[in-house]
Design a protein around this motif. Sequence first.
Motif, PDB file in Angstrom:
ATOM      1  N   PHE A 185       0.832  -1.205   0.000  1.00 56.76           N
ATOM      2  CA  PHE A 185       0.000   0.000   0.000  1.00 56.76           C
ATOM      3  C   PHE A 185       0.864   1.252   0.000  1.00 56.76           C
ATOM      4  O   PHE A 185       0.550   2.247  -0.659  1.00 56.76           O
ATOM      5  N   TRP A 186       1.985   1.215   0.754  1.00 55.93           N
ATOM      6  CA  TRP A 186       2.837   2.392   0.914  1.00 55.93           C
ATOM      7  C   TRP A 186       3.757   2.613  -0.276  1.00 55.93           C
ATOM      8  O   TRP A 186       4.496   3.604  -0.308  1.00 55.93           O
ATOM      9  N   ALA A 187       3.702   1.704  -1.256  1.00 49.85           N
ATOM     10  CA  ALA A 187       4.417   1.916  -2.513  1.00 49.85           C
ATOM     11  C   ALA A 187       3.520   2.552  -3.572  1.00 49.85           C
ATOM     12  O   ALA A 187       3.982   2.894  -4.657  1.00 49.85           O
ATOM     13  N   ARG A 188       2.250   2.715  -3.263  1.00 52.06           N
ATOM     14  CA  ARG A 188       1.336   3.354  -4.217  1.00 52.06           C
ATOM     15  C   ARG A 188       1.690   4.826  -4.390  1.00 52.06           C
ATOM     16  O   ARG A 188       2.245   5.447  -3.484  1.00 52.06           O
ATOM     17  N   PRO A 189       1.350   5.406  -5.519  1.00 52.55           N
ATOM     18  CA  PRO A 189       1.568   6.847  -5.712  1.00 52.55           C
ATOM     19  C   PRO A 189       0.871   7.658  -4.624  1.00 52.55           C
ATOM     20  O   PRO A 189      -0.161   7.245  -4.080  1.00 52.55           O
ATOM     21  N   MET A 190       1.429   8.829  -4.321  1.00 57.09           N
ATOM     22  CA  MET A 190       0.897   9.648  -3.239  1.00 57.09           C
ATOM     23  C   MET A 190      -0.583   9.974  -3.428  1.00 57.09           C
ATOM     24  O   MET A 190      -1.361   9.958  -2.472  1.00 57.09           O
ATOM     25  N   ALA A 191      -0.998  10.245  -4.651  1.00 55.95           N
ATOM     26  CA  ALA A 191      -2.404  10.596  -4.891  1.00 55.95           C
ATOM     27  C   ALA A 191      -3.341   9.448  -4.520  1.00 55.95           C
ATOM     28  O   ALA A 191      -4.442   9.676  -4.006  1.00 55.95           O
ATOM     29  N   GLU A 192      -2.911   8.213  -4.776  1.00 60.34           N
ATOM     30  CA  GLU A 192      -3.741   7.066  -4.418  1.00 60.34           C
ATOM     31  C   GLU A 192      -3.839   6.910  -2.904  1.00 60.34           C
ATOM     32  O   GLU A 192      -4.898   6.568  -2.366  1.00 60.34           O
ATOM     33  N   ARG A 193      -2.736   7.134  -2.213  1.00 65.24           N
ATOM     34  CA  ARG A 193      -2.772   7.035  -0.746  1.00 65.24           C
ATOM     35  C   ARG A 193      -3.648   8.142  -0.156  1.00 65.24           C
ATOM     36  O   ARG A 193      -4.388   7.921   0.807  1.00 65.24           O
ATOM     37  N   GLU A 194      -3.557   9.338  -0.718  1.00 66.15           N
ATOM     38  CA  GLU A 194      -4.407  10.435  -0.235  1.00 66.15           C
ATOM     39  C   GLU A 194      -5.880  10.074  -0.404  1.00 66.15           C
ATOM     40  O   GLU A 194      -6.697  10.313   0.506  1.00 66.15           O
ATOM     41  N   HIS A 195      -6.212   9.493  -1.553  1.00 68.37           N
ATOM     42  CA  HIS A 195      -7.608   9.093  -1.786  1.00 68.37           C
ATOM     43  C   HIS A 195      -8.038   8.006  -0.812  1.00 68.37           C
ATOM     44  O   HIS A 195      -9.163   8.037  -0.279  1.00 68.37           O
ATOM     45  N   ALA A 196      -7.146   7.057  -0.538  1.00 69.29           N
ATOM     46  CA  ALA A 196      -7.482   5.978   0.395  1.00 69.29           C
ATOM     47  C   ALA A 196      -7.793   6.524   1.782  1.00 69.29           C
ATOM     48  O   ALA A 196      -8.781   6.110   2.419  1.00 69.29           O
ATOM     49  N   PHE A 197      -6.972   7.437   2.271  1.00 74.43           N
ATOM     50  CA  PHE A 197      -7.228   8.002   3.598  1.00 74.43           C
ATOM     51  C   PHE A 197      -8.475   8.880   3.601  1.00 74.43           C
ATOM     52  O   PHE A 197      -9.163   8.985   4.621  1.00 74.43           O
ATOM     53  N   GLU A 198      -8.769   9.493   2.466  1.00 71.77           N
ATOM     54  CA  GLU A 198     -10.022  10.245   2.364  1.00 71.77           C
ATOM     55  C   GLU A 198     -11.207   9.300   2.579  1.00 71.77           C
ATOM     56  O   GLU A 198     -12.158   9.621   3.324  1.00 71.77           O
ATOM     57  N   LEU A 199     -11.163   8.134   1.963  1.00 67.96           N
ATOM     58  CA  LEU A 199     -12.226   7.145   2.141  1.00 67.96           C
ATOM     59  C   LEU A 199     -12.323   6.678   3.591  1.00 67.96           C
ATOM     60  O   LEU A 199     -13.425   6.512   4.132  1.00 67.96           O
ATOM     61  N   LEU A 200     -11.177   6.472   4.229  1.00 69.56           N
ATOM     62  CA  LEU A 200     -11.187   6.041   5.627  1.00 69.56           C
ATOM     63  C   LEU A 200     -11.752   7.121   6.542  1.00 69.56           C
ATOM     64  O   LEU A 200     -12.475   6.814   7.498  1.00 69.56           O
ATOM     65  N   ARG A 201     -11.431   8.382   6.261  1.00 72.02           N
ATOM     66  CA  ARG A 201     -11.964   9.470   7.103  1.00 72.02           C
ATOM     67  C   ARG A 201     -13.470   9.615   6.959  1.00 72.02           C
ATOM     68  O   ARG A 201     -14.147  10.107   7.868  1.00 72.02           O
ATOM     69  N   GLU A 202     -14.012   9.219   5.820  1.00 74.16           N
ATOM     70  CA  GLU A 202     -15.451   9.336   5.595  1.00 74.16           C
ATOM     71  C   GLU A 202     -16.242   8.253   6.318  1.00 74.16           C
ATOM     72  O   GLU A 202     -17.469   8.333   6.414  1.00 74.16           O
ATOM     73  N   ARG A 203     -15.578   7.240   6.847  1.00 70.34           N
ATOM     74  CA  ARG A 203     -16.250   6.200   7.609  1.00 70.34           C
ATOM     75  C   ARG A 203     -16.786   6.763   8.922  1.00 70.34           C
ATOM     76  O   ARG A 203     -16.271   7.727   9.473  1.00 70.34           O
ATOM     77  N   ASP A 204     -17.824   6.116   9.453  1.00 67.44           N
ATOM     78  CA  ASP A 204     -18.394   6.567  10.716  1.00 67.44           C
ATOM     79  C   ASP A 204     -17.473   6.285  11.896  1.00 67.44           C
ATOM     80  O   ASP A 204     -17.579   6.922  12.939  1.00 67.44           O
ATOM     81  N   ALA A 205     -16.578   5.316  11.742  1.00 70.17           N
ATOM     82  CA  ALA A 205     -15.686   4.930  12.839  1.00 70.17           C
ATOM     83  C   ALA A 205     -14.360   4.451  12.250  1.00 70.17           C
ATOM     84  O   ALA A 205     -14.300   4.090  11.078  1.00 70.17           O
ATOM     85  N   PRO A 206     -13.298   4.453  13.055  1.00 70.76           N
ATOM     86  CA  PRO A 206     -12.028   3.932  12.559  1.00 70.76           C
ATOM     87  C   PRO A 206     -12.155   2.492  12.064  1.00 70.76           C
ATOM     88  O   PRO A 206     -12.909   1.693  12.621  1.00 70.76           O
ATOM     89  N   VAL A 207     -11.426   2.180  11.010  1.00 69.07           N
ATOM     90  CA  VAL A 207     -11.423   0.825  10.463  1.00 69.07           C
ATOM     91  C   VAL A 207     -10.426  -0.016  11.266  1.00 69.07           C
ATOM     92  O   VAL A 207      -9.356   0.461  11.638  1.00 69.07           O
TER      93      VAL A 207
END
Length: 435
Positions: free
Chosen positions: A34-56
Amino acid sequence: MSTFLNHGKMTVETPPERRPITSYDQIDLSDLDFWARPMAEREHAFELLRERDAPVFFAEPAQTFVPRGPGYHAVVRHADILEISRNPAVFSSEGGGATNIVDMPAEFAEYFGSMINMDDPRHARLRRIVSRAFTPKMIQKFEDDVRTAATSIVDDLLEKGPGCDFVTEVAARLPLKIICDMMGIPEKDYTFVFDRSNVILGSTDPEYVPEADQDAILTALLTAGAELQQLVQDLAAHRAEHPTTDLTSSLVNANVDGERLTLQEFGSFFILLVVAGNETTRNAISQGLLLLTRNPGEKARWLTDIDGHAPKAVEEIVRLAAPVNYMRRKVTRDVEVNGTVYREGEKAVLYYWSANRDRAVFPDPYRFDITRDPNPHVGFGGPGPHFCLGAHLARREITLMFRELLARVPQITADRPEWLFSSFINGVKHLPCDF
Protein backbone atom coordinates in the motif's frame (compact mmCIF):
# COMPACT_ATOMS: atom_id res chain seq x y z
CA MET A 1 11.39 2.65 15.60
CA SER A 2 11.41 0.64 12.41
CA THR A 3 8.74 0.07 9.81
CA PHE A 4 10.10 -3.46 9.43
CA LEU A 5 8.40 -4.35 12.69
CA ASN A 6 5.06 -3.35 11.25
CA HIS A 7 4.90 -5.69 8.30
CA GLY A 8 5.23 -9.36 7.57
CA LYS A 9 5.10 -9.00 3.80
CA MET A 10 8.44 -7.82 2.50
CA THR A 11 7.68 -7.26 -1.19
CA VAL A 12 9.90 -4.44 -2.41
CA GLU A 13 9.07 -4.50 -6.11
CA THR A 14 6.16 -2.34 -7.25
CA PRO A 15 3.46 -4.67 -8.58
CA PRO A 16 3.02 -4.20 -12.34
CA GLU A 17 -0.74 -3.72 -12.00
CA ARG A 18 -2.90 -2.49 -9.14
CA ARG A 19 -6.64 -2.20 -8.84
CA PRO A 20 -7.64 1.42 -8.29
CA ILE A 21 -8.90 2.02 -4.76
CA THR A 22 -12.60 2.79 -4.96
CA SER A 23 -13.83 1.75 -1.50
CA TYR A 24 -12.40 1.50 1.99
CA ASP A 25 -12.59 -2.33 2.03
CA GLN A 26 -9.85 -2.45 -0.62
CA ILE A 27 -7.43 -0.73 1.77
CA ASP A 28 -4.95 -2.66 3.90
CA LEU A 29 -2.60 -0.39 5.81
CA SER A 30 -0.79 -3.48 7.10
CA ASP A 31 0.34 -4.39 3.60
CA LEU A 32 3.63 -2.68 2.77
CA ASP A 33 2.62 -2.61 -0.89
CA PHE A 34 0.00 0.00 0.00
CA TRP A 35 2.84 2.39 0.91
CA ALA A 36 4.42 1.92 -2.51
CA ARG A 37 1.34 3.35 -4.22
CA PRO A 38 1.57 6.85 -5.71
CA MET A 39 0.90 9.65 -3.24
CA ALA A 40 -2.40 10.60 -4.89
CA GLU A 41 -3.74 7.07 -4.42
CA ARG A 42 -2.77 7.03 -0.75
CA GLU A 43 -4.41 10.44 -0.24
CA HIS A 44 -7.61 9.09 -1.79
CA ALA A 45 -7.48 5.98 0.40
CA PHE A 46 -7.23 8.00 3.60
CA GLU A 47 -10.02 10.24 2.36
CA LEU A 48 -12.23 7.14 2.14
CA LEU A 49 -11.19 6.04 5.63
CA ARG A 50 -11.96 9.47 7.10
CA GLU A 51 -15.45 9.34 5.59
CA ARG A 52 -16.25 6.20 7.61
CA ASP A 53 -18.39 6.57 10.72
CA ALA A 54 -15.69 4.93 12.84
CA PRO A 55 -12.03 3.93 12.56
CA VAL A 56 -11.42 0.82 10.46
CA PHE A 57 -9.96 -2.16 12.30
CA PHE A 58 -6.99 -3.92 10.69
CA ALA A 59 -5.34 -7.24 11.45
CA GLU A 60 -1.67 -7.22 12.33
CA PRO A 61 0.64 -9.21 10.08
CA ALA A 62 2.18 -12.38 11.45
CA GLN A 63 5.86 -12.16 12.44
CA THR A 64 8.38 -14.89 13.14
CA PHE A 65 9.84 -13.17 16.22
CA VAL A 66 6.77 -11.94 18.17
CA PRO A 67 3.28 -13.38 18.74
CA ARG A 68 0.58 -11.99 16.51
CA GLY A 69 -1.13 -8.99 18.07
CA PRO A 70 -4.85 -8.31 18.53
CA GLY A 71 -5.17 -5.82 15.68
CA TYR A 72 -5.52 -2.06 15.56
CA HIS A 73 -7.91 0.79 14.93
CA ALA A 74 -6.65 3.11 12.18
CA VAL A 75 -7.41 6.50 13.75
CA VAL A 76 -7.46 8.90 10.82
CA ARG A 77 -9.62 11.85 11.90
CA HIS A 78 -8.26 14.95 13.61
CA ALA A 79 -10.83 15.03 16.42
CA ASP A 80 -10.23 11.39 17.37
CA ILE A 81 -6.45 11.86 17.47
CA LEU A 82 -6.78 14.88 19.75
CA GLU A 83 -9.08 13.04 22.14
CA ILE A 84 -6.88 9.95 22.33
CA SER A 85 -3.68 11.98 22.73
CA ARG A 86 -5.15 13.76 25.74
CA ASN A 87 -5.82 10.46 27.50
CA PRO A 88 -2.45 8.68 27.92
CA ALA A 89 -3.68 6.71 30.93
CA VAL A 90 -6.06 4.75 28.70
CA PHE A 91 -4.08 4.94 25.44
CA SER A 92 -0.63 3.80 26.54
CA SER A 93 2.71 4.31 24.78
CA GLU A 94 4.19 1.29 26.54
CA GLY A 95 3.53 -2.38 25.92
CA GLY A 96 5.61 -2.99 22.82
CA GLY A 97 6.51 0.47 21.62
CA ALA A 98 4.74 3.57 20.31
CA THR A 99 6.72 3.62 17.08
CA ASN A 100 5.66 0.15 15.90
CA ILE A 101 2.35 -1.45 15.13
CA VAL A 102 3.74 -4.91 15.84
CA ASP A 103 5.13 -5.17 19.38
CA MET A 104 8.84 -4.47 19.72
CA PRO A 105 10.95 -7.57 20.50
CA ALA A 106 12.57 -7.50 23.93
CA GLU A 107 16.10 -7.14 22.53
CA PHE A 108 15.12 -3.84 20.90
CA ALA A 109 14.39 -2.17 24.24
CA GLU A 110 18.06 -1.63 25.05
CA TYR A 111 18.49 0.67 22.05
CA PHE A 112 15.01 1.91 21.19
CA GLY A 113 13.36 1.92 24.63
CA SER A 114 13.40 5.69 24.89
CA MET A 115 10.87 7.91 26.62
CA ILE A 116 8.74 7.99 23.47
CA ASN A 117 7.88 4.38 24.34
CA MET A 118 7.06 5.08 28.01
CA ASP A 119 4.19 6.31 30.15
CA ASP A 120 4.34 8.35 33.33
CA PRO A 121 5.96 8.25 35.79
CA ARG A 122 8.95 6.85 33.83
CA HIS A 123 8.26 9.15 30.90
CA ALA A 124 7.88 12.21 33.11
CA ARG A 125 11.15 11.46 34.91
CA LEU A 126 13.19 11.27 31.69
CA ARG A 127 11.45 14.20 30.07
CA ARG A 128 12.06 16.31 33.17
CA ILE A 129 15.80 15.66 32.91
CA VAL A 130 16.24 16.21 29.16
CA SER A 131 13.66 18.97 28.59
CA ARG A 132 15.96 21.67 29.92
CA ALA A 133 17.84 21.51 26.63
CA PHE A 134 14.73 22.22 24.55
CA THR A 135 13.05 25.23 26.14
CA PRO A 136 12.45 28.28 23.91
CA LYS A 137 15.17 30.08 25.89
CA MET A 138 17.69 27.35 25.15
CA ILE A 139 16.67 27.18 21.50
CA GLN A 140 17.32 30.90 21.26
CA LYS A 141 20.89 30.19 22.36
CA PHE A 142 21.25 27.82 19.39
CA GLU A 143 19.89 30.42 16.96
CA ASP A 144 23.30 31.72 15.92
CA ASP A 145 24.58 28.20 15.36
CA VAL A 146 21.61 27.33 13.14
CA ARG A 147 21.95 30.57 11.18
CA THR A 148 25.68 30.05 10.64
CA ALA A 149 25.13 26.46 9.53
CA ALA A 150 22.36 27.44 7.10
CA THR A 151 24.57 30.15 5.59
CA SER A 152 27.44 27.70 5.11
CA ILE A 153 25.16 25.09 3.53
CA VAL A 154 23.82 27.59 0.99
CA ASP A 155 27.40 28.73 0.28
CA ASP A 156 28.24 25.14 -0.62
CA LEU A 157 25.04 24.77 -2.65
CA LEU A 158 25.93 27.79 -4.78
CA GLU A 159 29.45 26.52 -5.25
CA LYS A 160 28.28 23.07 -6.40
CA GLY A 161 25.71 24.53 -8.75
CA PRO A 162 22.37 23.15 -9.97
CA GLY A 163 21.69 19.46 -10.38
CA CYS A 164 22.76 18.37 -6.90
CA ASP A 165 20.65 16.33 -4.50
CA PHE A 166 18.79 18.79 -2.28
CA VAL A 167 18.20 16.16 0.42
CA THR A 168 21.82 15.17 0.99
CA GLU A 169 23.39 18.56 0.21
CA VAL A 170 20.94 20.84 2.03
CA ALA A 171 17.96 19.39 3.91
CA ALA A 172 19.79 16.59 5.74
CA ARG A 173 22.93 18.57 6.54
CA LEU A 174 21.35 21.23 8.74
CA PRO A 175 19.62 19.12 11.43
CA LEU A 176 22.46 16.59 11.38
CA LYS A 177 25.05 19.26 12.11
CA ILE A 178 22.97 21.02 14.75
CA ILE A 179 22.16 17.87 16.71
CA CYS A 180 25.68 16.48 16.47
CA ASP A 181 27.15 19.83 17.54
CA MET A 182 24.68 20.06 20.43
CA MET A 183 25.75 16.63 21.62
CA GLY A 184 29.45 17.21 21.01
CA ILE A 185 29.71 14.58 18.24
CA PRO A 186 32.77 15.47 16.10
CA GLU A 187 32.35 16.24 12.41
CA LYS A 188 34.25 13.11 11.40
CA ASP A 189 31.34 11.06 12.77
CA TYR A 190 28.53 12.92 10.97
CA THR A 191 28.35 10.43 8.10
CA PHE A 192 28.42 7.51 10.56
CA VAL A 193 25.43 8.97 12.44
CA PHE A 194 23.56 9.80 9.22
CA ASP A 195 23.99 6.32 7.76
CA ARG A 196 22.86 4.53 10.93
CA SER A 197 19.78 6.71 11.29
CA ASN A 198 18.86 5.88 7.67
CA VAL A 199 19.03 2.18 8.47
CA ILE A 200 16.85 2.55 11.58
CA LEU A 201 14.06 4.45 9.85
CA GLY A 202 14.52 3.05 6.34
CA SER A 203 14.89 -0.64 7.06
CA THR A 204 12.17 -1.59 4.55
CA ASP A 205 13.87 0.43 1.81
CA PRO A 206 16.36 -1.65 -0.21
CA GLU A 207 18.66 1.35 -0.63
CA TYR A 208 19.48 1.23 3.09
CA VAL A 209 19.03 -2.48 3.82
CA PRO A 210 19.42 -4.43 0.57
CA GLU A 211 18.52 -7.81 2.10
CA ALA A 212 14.76 -8.29 2.21
CA ASP A 213 14.52 -11.21 4.64
CA GLN A 214 13.46 -10.60 8.23
CA ASP A 215 16.60 -11.93 9.88
CA ALA A 216 18.92 -9.69 7.85
CA ILE A 217 16.84 -6.60 8.52
CA LEU A 218 16.51 -7.39 12.22
CA THR A 219 20.30 -7.72 12.40
CA ALA A 220 20.80 -4.44 10.55
CA LEU A 221 18.49 -2.61 12.95
CA LEU A 222 20.10 -3.98 16.09
CA THR A 223 23.58 -3.31 14.72
CA ALA A 224 22.74 0.30 13.84
CA GLY A 225 21.20 0.88 17.28
CA ALA A 226 24.15 -0.69 19.07
CA GLU A 227 26.67 1.34 17.08
CA LEU A 228 24.93 4.65 17.75
CA GLN A 229 24.57 3.85 21.42
CA GLN A 230 28.22 2.85 21.73
CA LEU A 231 29.32 6.08 20.05
CA VAL A 232 27.42 8.30 22.47
CA GLN A 233 28.09 6.21 25.56
CA ASP A 234 31.83 6.46 24.91
CA LEU A 235 31.43 10.21 24.59
CA ALA A 236 29.30 10.35 27.76
CA ALA A 237 31.91 8.46 29.77
CA HIS A 238 34.55 10.93 28.63
CA ARG A 239 32.35 13.96 29.37
CA ALA A 240 31.64 12.66 32.87
CA GLU A 241 35.35 13.11 33.60
CA HIS A 242 36.03 16.01 31.24
CA PRO A 243 32.85 18.11 30.94
CA THR A 244 32.45 20.80 28.30
CA THR A 245 29.55 23.09 27.38
CA ASP A 246 27.81 20.57 25.10
CA LEU A 247 24.50 18.82 25.76
CA THR A 248 26.17 15.50 26.51
CA SER A 249 28.07 17.07 29.39
CA SER A 250 24.89 18.71 30.71
CA LEU A 251 22.83 15.52 30.54
CA VAL A 252 25.46 13.16 31.91
CA ASN A 253 26.12 15.45 34.85
CA ALA A 254 22.54 16.64 35.29
CA ASN A 255 20.98 16.17 38.68
CA VAL A 256 17.32 17.13 38.56
CA ASP A 257 15.66 16.60 41.93
CA GLY A 258 18.27 13.95 42.68
CA GLU A 259 17.70 12.09 39.41
CA ARG A 260 20.30 11.23 36.78
CA LEU A 261 20.22 9.43 33.45
CA THR A 262 21.75 5.98 33.32
CA LEU A 263 24.09 5.28 30.40
CA GLN A 264 21.44 3.10 28.80
CA GLU A 265 18.82 5.84 29.13
CA PHE A 266 21.27 8.35 27.71
CA GLY A 267 22.06 6.10 24.75
CA SER A 268 18.38 5.50 23.97
CA PHE A 269 17.66 9.22 24.24
CA PHE A 270 20.46 9.99 21.77
CA ILE A 271 19.06 7.49 19.27
CA LEU A 272 15.63 9.10 19.62
CA LEU A 273 17.12 12.58 19.26
CA VAL A 274 19.31 11.89 16.27
CA VAL A 275 16.75 9.79 14.42
CA ALA A 276 13.70 11.95 15.15
CA GLY A 277 15.55 15.26 14.87
CA ASN A 278 17.41 14.47 11.69
CA GLU A 279 14.74 12.58 9.79
CA THR A 280 11.71 14.73 10.54
CA THR A 281 13.35 18.11 9.99
CA ARG A 282 15.15 17.08 6.83
CA ASN A 283 11.89 15.74 5.38
CA ALA A 284 10.01 18.92 6.25
CA ILE A 285 12.70 21.01 4.52
CA SER A 286 12.75 18.72 1.47
CA GLN A 287 8.98 18.66 1.12
CA GLY A 288 8.88 22.41 1.74
CA LEU A 289 10.92 23.01 -1.40
CA LEU A 290 8.66 20.61 -3.31
CA LEU A 291 5.59 22.52 -2.15
CA LEU A 292 7.10 25.85 -3.17
CA THR A 293 8.09 24.48 -6.57
CA ARG A 294 4.61 23.12 -7.24
CA ASN A 295 2.92 26.26 -5.91
CA PRO A 296 4.83 29.16 -7.46
CA GLY A 297 2.17 31.66 -6.41
CA GLU A 298 2.76 30.86 -2.74
CA LYS A 299 6.49 31.07 -3.26
CA ALA A 300 6.10 34.51 -4.83
CA ARG A 301 3.92 35.56 -1.90
CA TRP A 302 6.55 34.40 0.62
CA LEU A 303 9.24 36.33 -1.25
CA THR A 304 7.33 39.58 -0.70
CA ASP A 305 8.02 39.34 3.05
CA ILE A 306 10.33 36.47 3.91
CA ASP A 307 10.41 37.03 7.68
CA GLY A 308 6.81 38.15 7.97
CA HIS A 309 5.33 35.11 6.25
CA ALA A 310 7.77 32.61 7.75
CA PRO A 311 5.87 31.58 10.93
CA LYS A 312 2.66 30.56 9.14
CA ALA A 313 4.53 29.20 6.12
CA VAL A 314 6.58 26.86 8.29
CA GLU A 315 3.46 25.56 10.06
CA GLU A 316 1.86 24.89 6.67
CA ILE A 317 4.94 23.00 5.48
CA VAL A 318 4.88 20.83 8.60
CA ARG A 319 1.13 20.22 8.18
CA LEU A 320 1.42 18.91 4.64
CA ALA A 321 4.79 17.22 5.05
CA ALA A 322 3.75 15.40 8.27
CA PRO A 323 7.11 13.59 8.31
CA VAL A 324 5.97 11.02 10.91
CA ASN A 325 2.95 9.18 9.54
CA TYR A 326 1.75 7.74 12.84
CA MET A 327 2.32 6.72 16.44
CA ARG A 328 0.72 3.74 18.15
CA ARG A 329 -1.09 3.44 21.47
CA LYS A 330 -2.26 0.37 23.40
CA VAL A 331 -5.68 0.43 25.09
CA THR A 332 -5.50 -0.23 28.84
CA ARG A 333 -9.25 -0.52 29.49
CA ASP A 334 -12.50 -0.45 27.54
CA VAL A 335 -13.41 3.09 26.54
CA GLU A 336 -15.59 4.94 24.05
CA VAL A 337 -14.17 7.86 22.04
CA ASN A 338 -16.43 9.83 19.71
CA GLY A 339 -18.75 6.85 19.27
CA THR A 340 -16.07 4.18 18.78
CA VAL A 341 -15.50 1.51 21.43
CA TYR A 342 -11.87 0.57 22.05
CA ARG A 343 -11.36 -2.70 23.93
CA GLU A 344 -8.63 -3.40 26.46
CA GLY A 345 -5.57 -4.86 24.76
CA GLU A 346 -6.37 -3.49 21.32
CA LYS A 347 -4.18 -0.92 19.61
CA ALA A 348 -4.93 2.51 18.18
CA VAL A 349 -2.65 3.84 15.45
CA LEU A 350 -2.83 7.63 15.19
CA TYR A 351 -2.29 8.66 11.56
CA TYR A 352 -1.12 12.26 11.88
CA TRP A 353 -0.57 12.56 8.15
CA SER A 354 -4.25 11.81 7.59
CA ALA A 355 -5.48 14.12 10.35
CA ASN A 356 -3.59 17.00 8.75
CA ARG A 357 -5.81 16.59 5.68
CA ASP A 358 -9.11 16.37 7.53
CA ARG A 359 -11.69 18.58 5.76
CA ALA A 360 -13.56 19.01 9.03
CA VAL A 361 -10.62 21.05 10.34
CA PHE A 362 -8.71 22.34 7.31
CA PRO A 363 -10.73 23.98 4.51
CA ASP A 364 -9.40 22.90 1.12
CA PRO A 365 -6.90 20.64 2.92
CA TYR A 366 -4.72 19.76 -0.07
CA ARG A 367 -4.06 23.40 -0.91
CA PHE A 368 -0.69 24.81 0.18
CA ASP A 369 -1.46 28.18 1.79
CA ILE A 370 1.39 29.96 3.57
CA THR A 371 -1.12 32.27 5.28
CA ARG A 372 -3.38 29.49 6.61
CA ASP A 373 -4.77 30.55 9.99
CA PRO A 374 -5.73 28.85 12.19
CA ASN A 375 -3.57 25.82 11.51
CA PRO A 376 -4.02 23.29 14.33
CA HIS A 377 -2.00 20.55 12.63
CA VAL A 378 -0.61 17.52 14.43
CA GLY A 379 2.66 17.37 12.52
CA PHE A 380 4.50 17.40 15.86
CA GLY A 381 2.07 14.94 17.42
CA GLY A 382 -1.12 15.42 19.35
CA PRO A 383 -1.58 17.31 22.63
CA GLY A 384 -0.42 15.66 25.81
CA PRO A 385 2.81 14.41 27.34
CA HIS A 386 4.24 13.09 24.07
CA PHE A 387 4.05 16.31 22.06
CA CYS A 388 7.37 16.63 20.21
CA LEU A 389 10.10 17.79 22.59
CA GLY A 390 12.12 19.25 19.70
CA ALA A 391 9.29 21.20 18.03
CA HIS A 392 10.84 24.60 18.88
CA LEU A 393 14.20 23.58 17.43
CA ALA A 394 12.62 22.08 14.30
CA ARG A 395 10.68 25.27 13.64
CA ARG A 396 13.83 27.39 13.96
CA GLU A 397 15.80 25.11 11.64
CA ILE A 398 13.10 25.12 8.96
CA THR A 399 12.62 28.89 9.30
CA LEU A 400 16.29 29.79 9.03
CA MET A 401 16.96 27.34 6.20
CA PHE A 402 14.19 28.83 4.06
CA ARG A 403 15.16 32.37 5.02
CA GLU A 404 18.61 31.68 3.62
CA LEU A 405 17.34 29.89 0.50
CA LEU A 406 14.68 32.45 -0.38
CA ALA A 407 17.00 35.39 0.18
CA ARG A 408 19.99 34.01 -1.71
CA VAL A 409 18.63 31.40 -4.15
CA PRO A 410 15.04 32.55 -4.77
CA GLN A 411 14.91 30.78 -8.15
CA ILE A 412 15.60 27.33 -6.66
CA THR A 413 13.17 24.58 -7.64
CA ALA A 414 13.05 20.82 -7.19
CA ASP A 415 10.95 17.96 -8.47
CA ARG A 416 11.03 14.22 -9.23
CA PRO A 417 11.31 13.22 -5.55
CA GLU A 418 12.43 9.71 -4.70
CA TRP A 419 10.26 8.71 -1.76
CA LEU A 420 11.36 6.50 1.12
CA PHE A 421 9.70 3.07 1.02
CA SER A 422 8.19 3.20 4.50
CA SER A 423 4.86 3.26 6.29
CA PHE A 424 6.24 5.12 9.32
CA ILE A 425 8.20 8.01 7.81
CA ASN A 426 6.77 10.16 5.02
CA GLY A 427 10.23 10.85 3.70
CA VAL A 428 12.11 11.98 0.61
CA LYS A 429 15.42 10.18 -0.01
CA HIS A 430 16.62 12.16 -3.01
CA LEU A 431 15.48 15.37 -4.68
CA PRO A 432 17.37 16.91 -7.62
CA CYS A 433 17.27 20.70 -7.49
CA ASP A 434 17.79 23.43 -10.06
CA PHE A 435 18.41 27.16 -9.81
